[in-house]
Design a protein around this motif. Structure first.
Motif, PDB file in Angstrom:
ATOM      1  N   ARG A  59      38.562 -34.433 -74.567  1.00 39.08           N
ATOM      2  CA  ARG A  59      39.618 -33.585 -75.113  1.00 39.08           C
ATOM      3  C   ARG A  59      40.992 -34.263 -74.994  1.00 39.08           C
ATOM      4  O   ARG A  59      41.757 -34.313 -75.936  1.00 39.08           O
ATOM      5  CB  ARG A  59      39.622 -32.258 -74.347  1.00 39.08           C
ATOM      6  N   ARG A  60      41.271 -34.793 -73.801  1.00 35.94           N
ATOM      7  CA  ARG A  60      42.565 -35.426 -73.581  1.00 35.94           C
ATOM      8  C   ARG A  60      42.753 -36.621 -74.520  1.00 35.94           C
ATOM      9  O   ARG A  60      43.812 -36.818 -75.096  1.00 35.94           O
ATOM     10  CB  ARG A  60      42.672 -35.856 -72.096  1.00 35.94           C
ATOM     11  N   GLY A  87      48.241 -37.063 -81.465  1.00 35.58           N
ATOM     12  CA  GLY A  87      49.681 -36.911 -81.269  1.00 35.58           C
ATOM     13  C   GLY A  87      50.084 -35.595 -80.643  1.00 35.58           C
ATOM     14  O   GLY A  87      51.232 -35.190 -80.712  1.00 35.58           O
ATOM     15  N   ARG A  88      49.126 -34.908 -80.020  1.00 40.21           N
ATOM     16  CA  ARG A  88      49.490 -33.658 -79.343  1.00 40.21           C
ATOM     17  C   ARG A  88      49.920 -33.936 -77.910  1.00 40.21           C
ATOM     18  O   ARG A  88      50.489 -33.078 -77.252  1.00 40.21           O
ATOM     19  CB  ARG A  88      48.307 -32.687 -79.340  1.00 40.21           C
ATOM     20  N   ARG A  89      49.555 -35.079 -77.397  1.00 40.82           N
ATOM     21  CA  ARG A  89      49.935 -35.443 -76.035  1.00 40.82           C
ATOM     22  C   ARG A  89      50.494 -36.861 -76.059  1.00 40.82           C
ATOM     23  O   ARG A  89      50.247 -37.608 -76.987  1.00 40.82           O
ATOM     24  CB  ARG A  89      48.715 -35.378 -75.097  1.00 40.82           C
ATOM     25  N   GLY A  90      51.190 -37.206 -74.978  1.00 36.39           N
ATOM     26  CA  GLY A  90      51.744 -38.562 -74.887  1.00 36.39           C
ATOM     27  C   GLY A  90      52.773 -38.832 -75.973  1.00 36.39           C
ATOM     28  O   GLY A  90      52.937 -39.955 -76.448  1.00 36.39           O
ATOM     29  N   ILE A  91      53.496 -37.782 -76.362  1.00 39.23           N
ATOM     30  CA  ILE A  91      54.374 -37.849 -77.521  1.00 39.23           C
ATOM     31  C   ILE A  91      55.460 -38.919 -77.353  1.00 39.23           C
ATOM     32  O   ILE A  91      55.701 -39.731 -78.244  1.00 39.23           O
ATOM     33  CB  ILE A  91      55.063 -36.479 -77.746  1.00 39.23           C
ATOM     34  N   CYS A 111      45.778 -39.558 -67.729  1.00 40.84           N
ATOM     35  CA  CYS A 111      44.705 -38.765 -67.126  1.00 40.84           C
ATOM     36  C   CYS A 111      45.300 -37.535 -66.435  1.00 40.84           C
ATOM     37  O   CYS A 111      46.510 -37.389 -66.297  1.00 40.84           O
ATOM     38  CB  CYS A 111      43.906 -39.606 -66.137  1.00 40.84           C
ATOM     39  N   ASP A 112      44.428 -36.631 -66.028  1.00 36.49           N
ATOM     40  CA  ASP A 112      44.857 -35.464 -65.259  1.00 36.49           C
ATOM     41  C   ASP A 112      44.539 -35.705 -63.791  1.00 36.49           C
ATOM     42  O   ASP A 112      43.699 -36.544 -63.457  1.00 36.49           O
ATOM     43  CB  ASP A 112      44.104 -34.218 -65.734  1.00 36.49           C
ATOM     44  N   ASN A 136      33.522 -20.713 -59.986  1.00 36.42           N
ATOM     45  CA  ASN A 136      34.700 -21.095 -60.752  1.00 36.42           C
ATOM     46  C   ASN A 136      34.371 -21.614 -62.148  1.00 36.42           C
ATOM     47  O   ASN A 136      35.255 -22.071 -62.860  1.00 36.42           O
ATOM     48  CB  ASN A 136      35.488 -22.162 -59.970  1.00 36.42           C
ATOM     49  N   ILE A 188      32.897 -24.305 -63.079  1.00 39.75           N
ATOM     50  CA  ILE A 188      33.343 -25.692 -63.176  1.00 39.75           C
ATOM     51  C   ILE A 188      32.112 -26.583 -63.305  1.00 39.75           C
ATOM     52  O   ILE A 188      31.166 -26.450 -62.531  1.00 39.75           O
ATOM     53  CB  ILE A 188      34.170 -26.054 -61.925  1.00 39.75           C
ATOM     54  N   ASP A 229      42.700 -26.131 -80.161  1.00 38.81           N
ATOM     55  CA  ASP A 229      43.417 -24.851 -80.027  1.00 38.81           C
ATOM     56  C   ASP A 229      42.623 -23.840 -79.202  1.00 38.81           C
ATOM     57  O   ASP A 229      43.194 -23.063 -78.449  1.00 38.81           O
ATOM     58  CB  ASP A 229      43.673 -24.234 -81.414  1.00 38.81           C
ATOM     59  N   ASN A 230      41.319 -23.833 -79.404  1.00 39.19           N
ATOM     60  CA  ASN A 230      40.513 -22.800 -78.743  1.00 39.19           C
ATOM     61  C   ASN A 230      39.801 -23.301 -77.493  1.00 39.19           C
ATOM     62  O   ASN A 230      38.963 -22.588 -76.923  1.00 39.19           O
ATOM     63  CB  ASN A 230      39.518 -22.214 -79.740  1.00 39.19           C
ATOM     64  N   ARG A 231      40.112 -24.510 -77.111  1.00 36.13           N
ATOM     65  CA  ARG A 231      39.579 -25.090 -75.889  1.00 36.13           C
ATOM     66  C   ARG A 231      38.057 -25.068 -75.868  1.00 36.13           C
ATOM     67  O   ARG A 231      37.437 -24.634 -74.906  1.00 36.13           O
ATOM     68  CB  ARG A 231      40.165 -24.386 -74.661  1.00 36.13           C
TER      69      ARG A 231
END
Lengths: 405, 287
Positions: free
Chosen positions: B53-54, B61-65, B85-86, B108, B110, B170-172
């Motif tokens: 996902r990341r 272009g949604r992250r690391g803009i 990374c997270d 959880n 996970i 958008d909806n994960r």
């Protein structure tokens, strides 16, 4: 002033080197954090540690606090409750207007010029209407998984104006939220007055000051006084345990935060419910309980309780675990990430079960010690401030990162 | 039994590996590529986690803009993954009892936890695979329809890949059944889209210029047509076995080819714990 190097003995040199490496990408960037209180509550505590630490690695971090009248904080408390799922809350047009007006007044007064502006929780959320240059981030610390739809409809339009939202857990993201987001677990600062190591004499001093007997078992909960934290339930558990462990003492420690108008009322309710039992100690900042005292009192606990009905994350649990105290807790919010059943404490469903598990730990000090040790290790692996700092740095790199020289 | 006994994968990438290399690992060739990878330093200390996902967010272009603006996507793909990374959450000591890890994962919801030794050195990952292996021979009274997710995001075969990617982000969600008149004709996942960007070499320059252009093809061009399906009355043990055998991360639940729901690996495990009690899962793990 603490520096990042001070954390090497706790988290190791590798972690600190990584932080300095990431920080070079955003050196000199101005980051403005805005929340609604300087004092009381997990957010203020995180900022108190995070801001100096961010400055020590080369950011220019500042902390602004919004101001408002008591009506404003009643409204924001209602909004807070509504976002946590209280469906009876209604936001009248008059309340909503006051909420916006106070935010507008604050926007005129506060320094909101930053490369990154981080707005914490719903109180200052509408400040985004007055945004200047820079990237804006909404850090939501509460459980918004099932918000009151009426209230959420009002707030959603502000949230959508942010460049990024940060939630505590993925399951806290409100239905229908489609923006960019990050997940960040809250954290504690192992070197703050509330968590730093204390010697035994200091702990005994504090216990003596509040007339608590160190030779008898002590159970307790550290939490704000409100219905979500269930202080009356804690007293019920104490009474159940007291039937079998006569010398047990109960500590209820709370802080009155400036943005929490319900605190007084629930404090009084709790006092009445305790019915002047000499072994119940209800202490607040008004009794001189500051961070060091909370630290000492938490370290004196045989068992920590956290019987929250709804919970954001439960930093009081993190603090107790860090101090090697086993925790008996409900499964609310982020508690299940911290209390691992039979490893760092016990997860419980009802008061009777809580009393049973508490008694097990009181009667078996070796087990309490083992769970406490595991808890401390779990916090070290997952919930220390250095992790949050790294997360923030990556977020800043993402939003305004510069090329390294 | 300790957590170290149940490690299902030791695959990891290094902190200073370029994003492009990590894309190669995640968009690998297996049907069930490692969606989530631990990021470690040269001494194997855990530094973070990177997911499909990341990577897709970065590529679109949604992250690391900020870095993308300064370096262009070509430069960004050569930057170290450590910047994107997270933080690694859910890190456990190798001495934690495996029952506790199992309970933590289902409480959880996970799907994976990182196992480290006392010096925070990476030892491996415990993910759903370990539990599915224990579950696959179990037969009981829980059927897939008892635990499946019934609200499923879907996509039409004619939708373009860019839109499909946006729906997932958008909806994960990680996967979208491709549906025509309620009938499942295929499935598309985040990993499929990453593979498409990577494998089809013609797309690399296009991604470098404009990600939207790169994903203008329709979903039907890359969707998996041979969808791993299961009937709603199937026993969850049989479903676990099928997931492992077909090497997929989820099964589409159909009745007469019509979509009824979807069931993922963690759904099977959490479902067992929810219906039969956490004790049933713990018993299974101890076997």
């Amino acid at each position: 002033m603490r520096k990042i190097k001070d954390y090497i003995p706790i988290v190791g040199r590798d972690e600190v080197e990584e932080i300095t490496y990431l920080a070079e990408y955003v050196e000199g960037a101005k980051v403005v954090h805005v929340n609604s209180t300087k004092f009381g509550g997990g957010v203020a505590e995180i900022l108190m540690s995070l801001i100096p630490l961010a400055n020590s690695v080369g950011l220019r971090a500042v902390w602004e606090v919004i101001e408002g009248d008591s009506y404003f904080f009643q409204i924001t408390k209602a909004i807070h409750n509504a976002l946590q799922g209280e469906f009876s809350v209604e936001l009248t047009p008059e309340m909503y207007q006051h909420y916006l007006d106070i935010n507008r007044l604050n926007a005129e007064k506060l320094d909101l010029e930053g490369d990154v502006v981080v707005i914490h929780d719903p109180q200052p959320l509408p400040l985004v209407e007055h945004r200047l240059d820079g990237k804006w981030v909404w850090r939501c610390h509460i459980d918004t998984s099932k918000p009151n739809d009426g209230v959420w409809r009002h707030l959603k339009r502000f949230v959508e104006k942010y460049d990024l939202a940060v939630f505590t857990m993925e399951r806290y993201i409100p239905r229908g939220f489609r923006g960019r987001f990050l997940i960040e677990y809250p954290c504690i600062d192992p070197l703050s007055d509330k968590n730093k190591p204390l010697n035994h004499t200091k702990i005994l001093d504090v216990l003596e000051r509040y007339d608590i007997n160190p030779d008898r078992p002590i159970i307790g909960q550290v939490a704000r006084f409100d219905k979500w934290k269930n202080p009356l339930g804690v007293i019920d558990v104490y009474k159940l345990v007291k039937r079998r462990v006569e010398d047990i003492q109960l500590l209820l420690i709370g802080v009155f935060a400036h943005d929490d108008p319900e605190g007084e009322e629930w404090y009084r309710k709790t006092l009445n419910y305790a019915d002047a039992d000499r072994d119940i100690h209800i202490l607040t900042n008004n009794d001189g309980v500051g961070d060091l005292e909370v630290n000492a009192l938490q370290r004196s606990l045989t068992v920590a309780l956290q019987l929250s009905i709804r919970e954001g994350f439960g930093l009081a649990v993190t603090e107790a675990l860090w101090k090697g105290v086993p925790v008996v807790a409900t499964k609310a919010g982020g508690i299940t990430l911290q209390v691992i059943d039979y490893v760092t404490g016990f997860l419980v469903d009802d008061l009777k079960n809580t009393a049973e598990k508490t008694e097990i730990l009181i009667r078996r000090p070796w087990l309490a010690r083992q769970l406490g040790r595991n808890g401390s290790e779990h916090v070290k692996n997952n919930f220390l401030i250095t992790k949050a700092l790294k997360n923030y740095l990556r977020m800043h790199i993402e939003l305004v990162g510069l090329l390294k020289a | 039994m300790l957590a170290s006994n149940l490690i299902s994968s030791k695959l990891h990438v290094y902190w200073d590996d370029p994003v492009l290399l990590v894309l190669n690992v995640i968009a690998g060739t297996g049907k069930c590529s490692p969606y989530r990878l631990p990021v470690v330093d040269s001494r194997l200390k855990v530094k973070g986690v990177i997911t499909g996902r990341r990577l897709l967010e970065v590529l679109l272009g949604r992250r690391g803009i900020a870095l993308r603006e300064r370096l262009g996507i070509r430069g960004l793909l050569r930057k170290s993954v450590g910047l994107f990374c997270d933080e690694a959450h859910n890190v456990f000591s190798e001495k934690t009892p495996v029952q506790a890890v199992a309970q933590f994962m289902v409480e959880n919801n996970i799907g994976s936890t990182f196992i480290v030794d006392e010096t925070l050195t990476f030892k491996g990952v415990i993910d759903e695979t370990a539990f599915l292996n224990k579950m696959k021979k179990r037969r009981g009274d829980i059927e897939v329809c008892d635990i499946m997710q019934t609200s499923v995001y879907t996509v039409s075969p004619q939708a373009n890949l860019f839109n499909a990617a946006q729906v997932m982000l958008d909806n994960r969600v990680r996967r979208l059944p491709v549906v025509v008149n309620d009938e499942v004709v295929g499935i598309v996942t985040i990993t499929d889209i990453l593979k498409h960007i990577l494998i089809e070499e013609k797309h690399i320059p296009a991604v470098l210029e404009d990600s939207e252009f790169a994903l203008e093809e329709s979903v039907e061009e890359i969707m998996i047509r041979d969808v791993a399906k299961v009937g709603p009355e199937t026993d969850i043990g049989t479903a676990a076995n099928q997931m492992l055998k077909e090497d997929v991360s989820s099964l589409v639940v159909v009745r007469d080819e019509k979509l009824e729901g979807i069931v993922s690996r963690i759904d099977l495990i959490s479902g067992l714990a929810r219906i039969s009690g956490i004790g049933a899962l713990i018993e299974l793990v101890k076997q």
